[in-house]
Write a protein that holds these residues in place. Structure first.
Motif, mmCIF file in Angstrom:
data_model
loop_
_atom_site.group_PDB
_atom_site.id
_atom_site.type_symbol
_atom_site.label_atom_id
_atom_site.label_comp_id
_atom_site.label_asym_id
_atom_site.label_seq_id
_atom_site.Cartn_x
_atom_site.Cartn_y
_atom_site.Cartn_z
ATOM 1 N N THR A 1 14.539 -2.601 67.963
ATOM 2 C CA THR A 1 14.994 -1.275 67.742
ATOM 3 C C THR A 1 15.837 -0.995 68.786
ATOM 4 O O THR A 1 16.848 -0.329 68.561
ATOM 5 C CB THR A 1 13.724 -0.306 67.666
ATOM 6 N N SER A 2 15.713 -1.400 69.975
ATOM 7 C CA SER A 2 16.708 -1.282 70.990
ATOM 8 C C SER A 2 17.915 -1.696 70.548
ATOM 9 O O SER A 2 18.991 -1.246 70.824
ATOM 10 C CB SER A 2 16.255 -1.865 72.428
ATOM 11 N N ASN B 1 19.789 0.277 68.056
ATOM 12 C CA ASN B 1 20.411 1.638 68.921
ATOM 13 C C ASN B 1 21.511 1.444 69.501
ATOM 14 O O ASN B 1 22.515 2.245 69.439
ATOM 15 C CB ASN B 1 19.150 2.040 69.912
ATOM 16 N N TYR C 1 8.734 13.801 72.063
ATOM 17 C CA TYR C 1 9.201 12.391 71.781
ATOM 18 C C TYR C 1 9.905 11.681 73.129
ATOM 19 O O TYR C 1 9.653 10.435 73.027
ATOM 20 C CB TYR C 1 10.446 12.689 70.780
ATOM 21 N N SER D 1 8.490 8.330 73.550
ATOM 22 C CA SER D 1 9.258 7.095 73.549
ATOM 23 C C SER D 1 9.257 6.133 75.047
ATOM 24 O O SER D 1 9.389 5.014 75.073
ATOM 25 C CB SER D 1 10.756 7.193 73.334
ATOM 26 N N GLU E 1 6.111 4.279 74.931
ATOM 27 C CA GLU E 1 6.424 3.278 74.133
ATOM 28 C C GLU E 1 7.141 2.183 74.608
ATOM 29 O O GLU E 1 6.841 1.128 74.606
ATOM 30 C CB GLU E 1 6.862 3.729 72.718
ATOM 31 N N PHE E 2 8.433 2.395 74.927
ATOM 32 C CA PHE E 2 9.276 1.415 75.339
ATOM 33 C C PHE E 2 8.885 0.859 76.625
ATOM 34 O O PHE E 2 9.457 -0.402 76.803
ATOM 35 C CB PHE E 2 10.696 2.004 75.533
ATOM 36 N N LEU F 1 16.540 6.117 75.188
ATOM 37 C CA LEU F 1 15.757 7.282 75.294
ATOM 38 C C LEU F 1 16.208 8.320 74.479
ATOM 39 O O LEU F 1 15.727 8.759 73.671
ATOM 40 C CB LEU F 1 14.689 7.610 76.604
ATOM 41 N N VAL G 1 17.137 7.902 70.796
ATOM 42 C CA VAL G 1 15.811 7.773 70.127
ATOM 43 C C VAL G 1 15.359 9.285 70.015
ATOM 44 O O VAL G 1 15.100 9.719 68.818
ATOM 45 C CB VAL G 1 14.662 7.004 70.635
ATOM 46 N N VAL G 2 15.283 10.059 70.853
ATOM 47 C CA VAL G 2 15.004 11.275 70.621
ATOM 48 C C VAL G 2 15.840 12.306 69.852
ATOM 49 O O VAL G 2 15.515 12.891 68.814
ATOM 50 C CB VAL G 2 14.976 12.270 72.131
ATOM 51 N N TYR H 1 14.920 11.666 66.153
ATOM 52 C CA TYR H 1 14.081 12.451 65.730
ATOM 53 C C TYR H 1 14.208 14.040 65.632
ATOM 54 O O TYR H 1 13.881 14.805 64.571
ATOM 55 C CB TYR H 1 12.687 12.455 66.509
#
Lengths: 690, 70
Positions: A17-18, A21, A342, A346, A349-350, A480, A483-484, A487
């Motif tokens: 996922t990173s 991104n 979020y 995140s 999570e990360f 981060l 990712v935010v 969403y």
């Protein structure tokens, strides 16, 4: 322009996922894989004359699918056939990861091997001879650091070159006897190794071959192939990896000594959760207030002024002001809260802490028949049900996931707190106790719901706990924020479509037939009067109460403003002169103040967001105090606590669990709310009757 | 000896994985295979935290019962 479809495949937690991104930047989208509850992330990059379409497949250890997300990855690779596979490997665990590589090579799709986290491997004394690896497999091998983005952009020219040259990996060679039989099973000459193996091990006409292999190896074809794959992966590993034994301590082990400590682990977890909530609410609340003010004091008057200038009719003006700005705009005020939640989620999570929470808390959760991983979404539910439901994506089985989704809406959120604090102050001497009991009632209802569901619909036993705890990693701020943003974009899209449509429908209900002056004459008023007998057993036989619930379906706190309208409380809206420039300046200043307040809140040890503001609805309080008894007031609060009167929650449930589940749950929550409301009314009537 | 019976801090070698459950295939792919050395880091609730090569893997006791170690 040509399109190249690239699938990112690899074990869980390898940094796919990173990587995506860093490759796709802001062109990243989240969605769901069709028909399942697994999250789908995809992105597009334009490079040279190509549009590279990247798809992040769920992390898998092997191409033998078990859970829903593993099926998604398997089906995509075998039936949709990407143009190219980016096989991402976590270099410190290369031996394990190479098993999947071998299985992917059997598919004979052009591939690039990405050695990720090379820096971590070096610290552990692991050195990879990449040229040798490249020679052995016939694929390009590239090194990246997905955390910092180092080496990631260099993948793009290689993707295009491999796509154009159609270079295929070297064919795998398993042991002689197996290869001979596989050759015999070949019919068209075009079959991939994966296809041959599947034919050989499943189809009836190859029974002879299977028997002959069984005589040689003394085991089933399935076992033979598996052992060959493991042996091949092990062989490659031995050939390309040089290990030096280092005495340096692994940082993750040291952190785990504290964070997973048998005694300190849980207090630390509670502290972390407290901080997550405190930061989420305190940091976002000044911005929420600002957006609210921006819409009310700037956007709304500005739009109305503009509409006046164009000279549109009164009806259009009202639709814009009340449905669009009032409805959609209202939902927008939650944007800062969602973004900050979020961000915190995140970060957890990360950094690698999220799976550890599941591990720590499973000892308590499994006694309730719930998976340890369910705890985080449930806790988030106290913040906002919407991101909480999205967070259930971390659960493996559909059963566990649906079970938790059915519990989350009973976790009381701040929107409910607004309503509770308004009513509790009217009727009770000790409002705090009443509010606390309501929170408890919500939790109990959630547990009860889970209990009933486990005994009926979701009977299966609790899923095994099998999980990898990734090493701790500090994610970059850029990652981060990206990712935010993904969403937030998704939320904005929903606000612009579904929530917009629902706002207009509710506005129409309140304003049709044409020319109604008073809500009591509108369709909503009519519905309210029709359904008021339903609420009569709860002591709420006043049609004005039931009508106020209709607009409150957008979000619970709307119940207060709609009551104000329906009870025809005079609202003092003074017609101020609106000056766009001056107002814009004021908004700019108040945004700066919001930033200042947000940062002050961050360092204030006491949570500030829950301080109840005494609002402008005082007139309404008096009227309600006269028209309701304490028992029916309590019944109303209980009903609103349990009934999922929140369009955002229903919408996200619809997306995550399907239409049927969302609608059935809505009906269920209504019934539960009604029943407990009735109970509260009866008990309350007994206590306060004298 | 079963994996379930060893103490935190102990390092053992996997002798055999028995049982027919699908989940066994997954944990084999995660690196828990015959002949591999593993260490038990912690036991918490119904779960065991293991160190397998450079990865940390949690499995439940139910699964550990099927793993023979030495």
């Amino acid at each position: 322009m040509k399109t190249i479809r690239v699938a990112l495949a690899g074990n869980p937690n390898v940094g796919k996922t990173s990587l995506l991104n860093h490759l796709a930047g802001t062109n990243l989208k989240v969605g769901n894989w069709p028909g399942v509850t697994v999250e789908k992330k995809e992105g597009k990059v334009k490079f040279w004359d190509y549009e590279i379409h990247l798809i992040d497949l769920p992390g898998i250890y092997t191409l033998e699918p078990l859970s829903e997300d593993e099926w998604v990855a398997y089906n995509y690779l075998t039936t949709e056939k990407p143009d190219l596979i980016l096989n991402v490997i976590e270099t410190p665990n290369m031996e394990r990861d190479l098993l999947l590589t071998v299985e992917l090579l059997e598919l004979e799709i052009p591939m690039i091997l990405v050695l990720n986290m090379v820096d971590e491997a070096q610290k552990l004394g692991i050195e990879v001879r990449e040229e040798r690896l490249s020679d052995l497999l016939g694929v390009r091998v590239l090194k990246t650091n997905a955390r910092t983005g180092e080496g990631v952009k260099a993948l793009l020219p290689h993707i295009v070159e491999v796509f154009n040259s159609k270079e295929k990996p070297k064919a795998l060679r398993y042991s002689k006897e197996l290869e001979e039989v596989l050759q015999k099973a070949m019919e068209t000459g075009q079959e991939t190794k994966a296809k041959l193996i599947r034919k050989l091990s499943t189809e009836d006409r190859f029974k002879e071959y299977r028997e002959s292999l069984k005589r040689i190896y003394a085991k089933d074809v399935y076992e033979i192939v598996k052992d060959e794959r493991y042996a091949t992966a092990h062989g490659i590993y031995k050939e390309v990896v040089i290990r030096r034994s280092l005495t340096a301590r692994d940082i993750t082990d040291s952190i785990d000594k504290l964070l997973l400590h048998p005694w300190f682990g849980i207090p630390i977890f509670l502290l972390v959760m407290f901080l997550v909530f405190k930061i989420s609410f305190d940091f976002s609340s000044p911005f929420m207030d600002w957006i609210d003010g921006f819409i009310k004091d700037f956007l709304s008057p500005l739009t109305l002024q503009a509409l006046d200038a164009i000279g549109v009719g009164e009806i259009i003006k009202r639709v814009v002001a009340e449905a669009i700005i009032g409805g959609v705009g209202f939902v927008f005020t939650f944007l800062p809260l969602i973004a900050v939640i979020y961000f915190m989620l995140s970060l957890l999570e990360f950094s690698g802490y999220l799976p550890r929470i599941a591990f720590l808390m499973d000892r308590f959760m499994h006694r309730l028949g719930l998976h340890g991983k369910s705890l985080v979404p449930l806790l988030l539910g106290f913040g906002c049900n919407v991101p909480a439901i999205v967070a259930t994506k971390t659960l493996e089985t559909k059963r566990d996931k649906l079970l938790v989704i059915a519990m989350i809406p009973f976790m009381s959120c701040p929107a409910r707190l607004v309503v509770f604090s308004f009513f509790a102050v009217i009727f009770f001497k000790n409002p705090a106790t009443v509010i606390f009991s309501l929170y408890l009632l919500g939790i109990l209802t959630a547990l009860l719901t889970a209990f009933v569901l486990r005994k009926t619909l979701f009977r299966g036993s609790l899923y095994h706990f099998v999980m990898e705890l990734p090493p701790y990693r500090l994610p970059t701020l850029r990652l981060l924020l990206r990712v935010v943003w993904v969403y937030v974009k998704d939320f904005l899209y929903r606000a612009g479509t579904l929530i917009f449509a629902a706002s207009v429908v509710i506005w129409l209900l309140l304003n049709l037939p044409p020319g109604v002056k008073n809500p009591s004459e509108s369709i909503a008023g009519y519905i309210g009067k029709t359904i008021s007998p339903i609420f009569a057993p709860l002591g709420l036989d006043d049609w004005r109460m039931s009508t106020s619930l209709i607009p409150a379906f957008l979000a619970r706190e709307i119940v207060l403003s709609s009551m104000a309208t329906i009870y025809a409380v005079e609202s003092q809206e003074d017609k101020k002169e609106f000056n766009a420039l001056k107002a814009l300046k004021e908004q700019g200043i108040s945004l700066l103040l919001a930033f200042k307040e947000a940062f002050i809140n961050l360092f204030n040890p006491v949570p500030t967001a829950f301080e109840v503001e005494e609002g402008s609805v005082d007139g309404l309080k008096g009227i309600i105090a006269k028209s309701l008894s304490p028992a029916s007031g309590l019944a109303f609060m209980v009903f609103l606590l349990l009934y999922t009167s929140c369009l955002g929650t229903v919408a996200v449930m619809w997306r995550e669990a399907g239409k049927r589940f969302a609608l059935l749950f809505l009906a269920y929550s209504f019934a539960v709310g009604w029943f407990f409301g009735l109970l509260a009314y009866r008990i309350g009537s007994l206590i306060w009757s004298t | 000896m079963k994996l379930e019976e060893i103490k935190p801090g102990q390092e053992v070698m996997i002798l055999n994985l028995s049982g027919k459950e699908d989940i066994l295939e997954k944990i084999k792919a995660m690196g828990l295979r015959k002949g591999r050395k593993i260490a038990l880091i912690q036991k918490v609730g119904r779960n065991l935290l293991l160190k397998v090569d450079n990865s940390r893997i949690v499995i439940s006791r139910e699964i550990a019962k099927n793993i023979e170690v030495q």
